[in-house]
Design an enzyme around this catalytic site. Sequence first.
Site, short mmCIF file in Angstrom:
data_model
loop_
_atom_site.label_atom_id
_atom_site.label_comp_id
_atom_site.label_asym_id
_atom_site.label_seq_id
_atom_site.Cartn_x
_atom_site.Cartn_y
_atom_site.Cartn_z
N ASP A 283 -13.43 -5.57 -6.99
CA ASP A 283 -12.01 -5.82 -6.82
C ASP A 283 -11.19 -4.79 -7.61
O ASP A 283 -11.56 -4.41 -8.72
CB ASP A 283 -11.70 -7.24 -7.31
CG ASP A 283 -10.31 -7.70 -6.92
OD1 ASP A 283 -10.01 -7.71 -5.71
OD2 ASP A 283 -9.53 -8.06 -7.82
N GLU A 330 -12.72 -2.11 -3.03
CA GLU A 330 -11.44 -2.72 -2.66
C GLU A 330 -10.35 -1.72 -3.03
O GLU A 330 -9.95 -1.62 -4.19
CB GLU A 330 -11.25 -4.05 -3.39
CG GLU A 330 -10.04 -4.85 -2.91
CD GLU A 330 -8.77 -4.50 -3.68
OE1 GLU A 330 -7.94 -3.75 -3.11
OE2 GLU A 330 -8.61 -4.96 -4.81
N ASP A 383 -6.31 -13.34 -0.82
CA ASP A 383 -4.93 -13.24 -1.32
C ASP A 383 -3.90 -13.28 -0.21
O ASP A 383 -2.69 -13.31 -0.49
CB ASP A 383 -4.75 -11.94 -2.12
CG ASP A 383 -5.29 -12.04 -3.53
OD1 ASP A 383 -5.36 -13.17 -4.07
OD2 ASP A 383 -5.65 -11.00 -4.11
#
Length: 480
Positions: A283, A330, A383
């Site tokens: 991430d 990501e 998200d």
Amino acid sequence: MERKAGVLMHISSLPNERGIGSMGKSAFEFVDFLAKAKLGLWQVLPLCPTSYGDSPYQSPSALAGNPYFIDLDILAEDKLLKSEELPVYKIGPIDYAAVYYERYETLKKAFKRFIKKPPEDYAEFKEENAFWLDDYALFMAIKEAHGMQAWETWEDAYKYRSADMKKFERAAEFHKFLQYEFFKQWAALKKYANEKGIKIVGDMPIYVAYDSVEVWGNPKQFLLNDDLSRKVVAGVPPDYFSADGQLWGNPIYDWDYMKSTRYDWWVTRMRMALKLYDIVRIDHFRAFADYYVIPASRTDARVGEWRPGPGMELFDVINRELNNPAIIAEDLGELHDCVRELVRNTGYPGMKIMQFSFDGNPYNDFYYTNYKPNCVAYPGTHDNDTTRGWFDAQDDSVKMLVRRTLGYYGDDVCGEIVERLYSSAADTVIIPMQDFLGLPTKARMNIPSTLGGNWAWRSKPVWEKKAAAIRKLAEKYNRA
């Protein structure tokens, strides 16, 4: 590269009557569904323990497993719990407060029986994992003795690790037991999935929480003051997830110190991740190229500066030490040229989010016809709103733009976007389970920069009804 399709579905979202998803019967049934649907990848969110706010991206440990995911029915089969000790919850979203106050009391009952005659491999597990487990178990034991307060509030003797810690040995043993059970159950589930041809995609938060064993146990790895308070903290400036930016508050790595230790901390962290997962999604990957730092005194993310990260040097070490692990970068958010260059140099696939593509620009990188093979494509991530919820929330002009862009005027825009992703050139497509089910906003997993009400969605066991339709997509677009 082989064309693949997968699903994003966190363990917490699996159905059962124990209040939160676990690594038990439903997880194995979910694997069976994946096999029938020709879904070769199962992506989960971070498996680490959660703390205040319930986010898996803010954990007291980057290496430990979440005790909530230990299946209580398996413990009952192992004679560690009695049937009358198993909690029963109403089916619905996770009530984290209820689970928190119940779960550890239930697990302590199992521990009392377990410790009387531990299995032979328990000592071996503790020895093999002592390099992280001893500190973690001690950290959690001291934390419990301080009413779960953050370590920065502890007395100096505990804060600076100068006290005699022997009195916490029994309490620490409980947390070692929890990790033994977690890793045993996870290994069985992963083995079952792998034997059915399904790979697990894990998720690694780039930063660790300030209130974590990593910072408490090894403060030299982070940019801290002499009193161990944070000098600067992590976050991002305003972007398409948040108009005000995001103030995460995580401490920033001391990359100069990490370089002097040949990035051993990162090699260890990645090695542990590869025990849990077949593929690791990192991430906020962009922070390895350059990262945003905010003065620790700030209460917002509007003021900060970009600093250069370790770049390719770190991944040269990881690739050499760990034999070129499978990683997903990501690479969302505001990207500078150095970020694009790093992703290109690593060769890792980046991410494409189709919800971001409807701006009227036919060359938008996030639109499915513009994908290059080496990427992982999603309708949205944890998200984002669900795709149905996202579309329903648009005004009429945006809805018409979406329809015109797709050339689709039917009723199931969510299903149409899923199929377009399957048809794309992307080597890998991963669809949130909510989008396979066409669920509205109430099934959303997280709203960034908000506290409360997130991470609570749970699925009903309705996957079987979708298996045949999903399998047809895989066969039609050569992703079987």
